[in-house]
Design a protein around this motif. Structure first.
Motif, PDB file in Angstrom:
ATOM      1  N   SER A  44       0.822  -1.198   0.000  1.00 27.50           N
ATOM      2  CA  SER A  44       0.000   0.000   0.000  1.00 27.50           C
ATOM      3  C   SER A  44       0.866   1.262   0.000  1.00 27.50           C
ATOM      4  O   SER A  44       2.070   1.217   0.195  1.00 27.50           O
ATOM      5  CB  SER A  44      -0.921   0.005   1.219  1.00 27.50           C
ATOM      6  OG  SER A  44      -0.247   0.572   2.313  1.00 27.50           O
ATOM      7  N   LYS A  45       0.186   2.394  -0.218  1.00 33.03           N
ATOM      8  CA  LYS A  45       0.919   3.654  -0.302  1.00 33.03           C
ATOM      9  C   LYS A  45       1.157   4.245   1.082  1.00 33.03           C
ATOM     10  O   LYS A  45       2.013   5.090   1.262  1.00 33.03           O
ATOM     11  CB  LYS A  45       0.135   4.648  -1.167  1.00 33.03           C
ATOM     12  CG  LYS A  45       0.077   4.225  -2.634  1.00 33.03           C
ATOM     13  CD  LYS A  45      -0.454   5.357  -3.500  1.00 33.03           C
ATOM     14  CE  LYS A  45      -0.650   4.902  -4.933  1.00 33.03           C
ATOM     15  NZ  LYS A  45      -1.908   4.091  -5.091  1.00 33.03           N
TER      16      LYS A  45
ATOM     17  N   ARG B 175       2.526  -0.052   5.568  1.00 32.24           N
ATOM     18  CA  ARG B 175       3.638  -0.799   4.986  1.00 32.24           C
ATOM     19  C   ARG B 175       4.628  -1.221   6.068  1.00 32.24           C
ATOM     20  O   ARG B 175       5.072  -2.355   6.136  1.00 32.24           O
ATOM     21  CB  ARG B 175       4.320   0.052   3.928  1.00 32.24           C
ATOM     22  CG  ARG B 175       4.640  -0.709   2.667  1.00 32.24           C
ATOM     23  CD  ARG B 175       5.024   0.221   1.536  1.00 32.24           C
ATOM     24  NE  ARG B 175       6.002   1.223   1.937  1.00 32.24           N
ATOM     25  CZ  ARG B 175       5.972   2.485   1.527  1.00 32.24           C
ATOM     26  NH1 ARG B 175       5.016   2.903   0.724  1.00 32.24           N
ATOM     27  NH2 ARG B 175       6.887   3.325   1.910  1.00 32.24           N
TER      28      ARG B 175
END
Lengths: 267, 220, 224
Positions: free
Chosen positions: C48-49, C54
């Protein structure tokens, strides 16, 4: 599907190998008694996970009652000792594949086990007591364990005794003593049958614990291979000689700090 | 009254570190030798022209991946002994560890080789490359890149798996932990340390693998 | 060396062994399925961003993959008591196996998702596929196809690894075997016997995976 068939082929081959293995046998060898003396070395399978009977001291050297016993055996045979640390997985295989000459690991000598290994006479005895919590007033002895959780180390004399004496208890079996003790301390088990000396220490350190009476008398014997009467006879003579002179009682007090209970054991 | 339990001390930490060295040595031996077996198995398993060989490779992998490593070591030392074959302790623990590594890594090698598409193989053949040249210049560059993450994943597993050598009497990191726990009863402290040392061995490996993966991706 | 095997010892206790094998299957089966759920979430988090997501997922994977299972087991069994949760061994075994299997599977699934080119999604959309169709045919199925064999391998490893749970008194196949061993001292017979049972269960896992694989992807694998 053909792949599966091949899988079964492998299984069949494995099975065949096992059957083949079970029919193999070789000629009988000379007595371990002679082998040890010729070799000049006694290979001792020793259990070192049960203080004060067998444990590693601060310098990681074997220590305890069982260790002293092995030293006494070696002294009488006038040979050196080679220690082989054993655990529940390998102590019998070590013995049966001739890698050790005897196993000293607080073995309870039951008739069932004696079908597989030979036992000497017992060399000591100790009180097995029930360690519990003061707040559990309904538990006064092992007779009150119906529906209670009992923690033990799997396969030990404690396990054998409590399984027989408290058939309606829920028994949870752990791999080794410290894990069983920790489980009891964290109340994952209501009571813990354990050696008197260990229970006395715990009760001294923790005011919430108490001893809920005697469970039974435990004792231990040395395990050797079957079919070796000379070796068995020598070890039993050794037992009588030193037992008669009070040597084992003396060793017991040294490691336990309490007197060894009467030699005649009863479950 | 005699001192019943030994107090936990700095000596125990040293004992654990000593055990860690045994773990590392055993693992290095098993991984390097196992890799040779793995290459062989990987090639056998992808050999289209030799079905018999392929089946042998398959059976080997199934047996060594389908049974507990503990039992493999147990059988190599005690089981063979009962059949009359006495192996020295070191050999008895090395063989199953190497074969176990060979089975897992062999599958990783196979996956790497199979990831090379048919087209690439055929392109190589049509250029007149030999099997060896194909492997060296076409398959290896792609396969190695694919193999790195699972290989390190397995290596980390192997570091932990060598703990089962205790069954034939080796005192490596985990066994050292049990020994100390059993004489001090400081179970949680000891096993926290054991976990931390394993992490100290394994984390750098995982980190290196990630770096390598990123670098190779950039080159691709 | 002469040794007389007494195969009747394990055979006479066959019910206990079968019961133990079922417990192992239950324990590891549940843990693998739950672990897969955990893994999908953690893999998405790893890609994920959001930095926090993360980081958390990476920390989870690294912490679990780099430490031994027995330590994790002790922590869940004894550690949870400190925060007031006192679970029995079997549940603890399932939880710890889930956490463990989840971490390994996270990496497998992450690699699977990453093996799909970003361009393919766009290609799918430009061909007029709906988002659901793109997800199903361009992302989900190809990912599953890539991760299926290593997942099978991981699940078998989890099943074999579940034997460690016997140390904290969880009753499964190894526990049943060790119980009988301590009573009879017939270590060889019992160990050979449970090895065969473990092997059969590994084959069963393998078979189930290739069966579902055939059904879902209508594709034959080399050899699972």
């Amino acid at each position: 599907m053909r792949r599966e068939v091949r899988g079964w082929g492998w299984m069949a081959a494995l099975g065949l190998l096992l059957i083949l293995a079970s029919t193999l046998s070789a000629a009988a060898a000379e007595s371990t008694l002679d082998q040890v003396q010729k070799r000049g070395k006694l290979n001792v399978g020793i259990g070192l996970g049960a203080p004060p009977f067998g444990f590693y001291d601060a310098d990681k050297k074997p220590a305890g009652f069982d260790v002293d016993l092995a030293k006494l055996v070696a002294q009488e045979l006038k040979v050196e000792i080679e220690w082989v640390d054993t655990s529940s997985v390998n102590r019998i295989p070590y013995l049966l594949t001739n890698k050790v000459d005897l196993v000293i690991a607080t073995f309870g000598n039951t008739p069932e086990r004696a079908k597989q290994v030979a036992f000497t006479k017992p060399y000591n005895s100790w009180n097995l007591v029930l360690l519990g919590w003061k707040k559990d007033r309904d538990i006064k002895s092992y007779k009150d364990l119906k529906g209670k959780t009992v923690g033990v180390t799997r396969g030990t004399t404690q396990d054998i005794a409590i399984t027989r004496l408290a058939p309606e208890a829920k028994i949870v079996r752990y791999e080794d003593d410290p894990v069983a003790m920790l489980a009891f301390e964290q109340k994952k088990a209501d009571v813990l049958p354990t050696a008197e000396v260990l229970a006395l220490k715990k009760v001294k350190d923790n005011k919430d614990m108490e001893i809920k009476g005697l469970v039974s008398r435990s004792w231990a014997a040395i395990g050797i291979r079957r079919g070796d009467p000379d070796w068995l006879q020598w070890l039993n003579t050794f037992m009588d000689w030193h037992g008669g002179q009070g040597k084992f009682a003396e060793m017991f007090e040294k490691w336990n700090g309490v007197e060894m209970p009467p030699a005649l054991p009863h479950w | 009254m005699p001192e019943l339990l030994v107090a936990f001390s700095y000596k125990d930490v040293l004992f654990l570190l000593q055990g860690a060295l045994v773990t590392i040595a055993m693992c290095a031996m098993a991984f390097s030798c196992g890799l040779v077996v793995a290459l062989l198995i990987g090639l056998i398993r992808t050999a289209r022209r030799f079905p018999a060989l392929r089946w042998i490779g398959w059976g080997y992998v199934e047996i060594f991946r389908g049974t507990p490593l503990l039992m493999q070591i147990f059988i190599a030392y005690f089981g063979l002994s009962i059949l009359g074959l006495e192996l020295p302790r070191f050999v008895a623990v090395s063989i199953p560890l190497i074969l176990y590594t060979g089975a897992y890594m062999g599958e990783i090698v196979r996956a790497g080789v199979e990831a090379v598409s048919r087209g690439q193989w055929e392109a190589g053949w049509s250029l007149g490359m030999s099997y060896r040249q194909l492997m060296r210049y076409v398959v290896a560059p792609v396969a190695v890149r694919i193999m790195i993450p699972p290989s390190v994943g397995f290596l980390v597993q192997l570091v932990k798996g060598t703990s089962l050598a205790y069954v034939v009497g080796y005192v490596e990191l985990t066994r050292a932990g049990y020994i100390i726990s059993q004489s001090t009863y400081a179970t949680m402290l000891v096993f926290t340390l054991v976990g931390a040392i394993y992490f100290g061995i394994n984390y750098p490996l995982s980190l290196a693998s990630q770096r390598l993966e990123i670098r190779l991706k950039r080159h691709a | 060396m002469s040794y007389t095997f007494h195969w009747e010892v394990p055979l006479r206790n066959l019910p206990q062994f079968l019961w133990g094998a079922l417990a192992t299957l239950e324990m590891s089966g549940v843990a693998c399925l739950l672990g897969l759920l955990v893994a999908v979430c953690a893999a998405l988090a790893r890609l994920s961003k959001h930095r926090f997501l993360r980081g958390a997922a990476t920390a989870y994977v690294e912490a679990i993959r780099n430490t031994p299972f027995i330590v994790q087991l002790f922590y869940v069994y004894f550690g949870l008591v400190v925060v007031g949760v006192n679970l029995e061994a079997f549940s603890v075994a399932i939880i710890t196996l889930t956490i463990n299997c989840g971490a390994y599977s996270t990496e497998i699934i992450r690699a699977g998702i990453q093996s799909i080119h970003r361009g393919q999604t766009e290609a799918g959309l430009s061909l007029g596929m709906t988002h659901w169709q793109v997800f199903r045919h361009v992302i989900l199925l190809p990912t599953l196809r890539v991760v299926w064999p290593p997942l099978a391998s991981q699940f078998i490893a989890t099943m074999l690894g579940s034997s460690v749970a016997s140390q904290i008194s969880a009753e499964e196949l190894t526990y049943a075997g060790m119980m009988l061993e301590s009573r009879t001292f017939r270590t060889f017979e019992i160990f050979f016997f449970i090895t065969i049972l473990y092997f059969l269960m590994a084959r069963l896992f393998s078979f189930l995976f290739s069966l579902t694989g055939h059904k879902v992807f209508r594709e034959a694998w080399g050899q699972l």
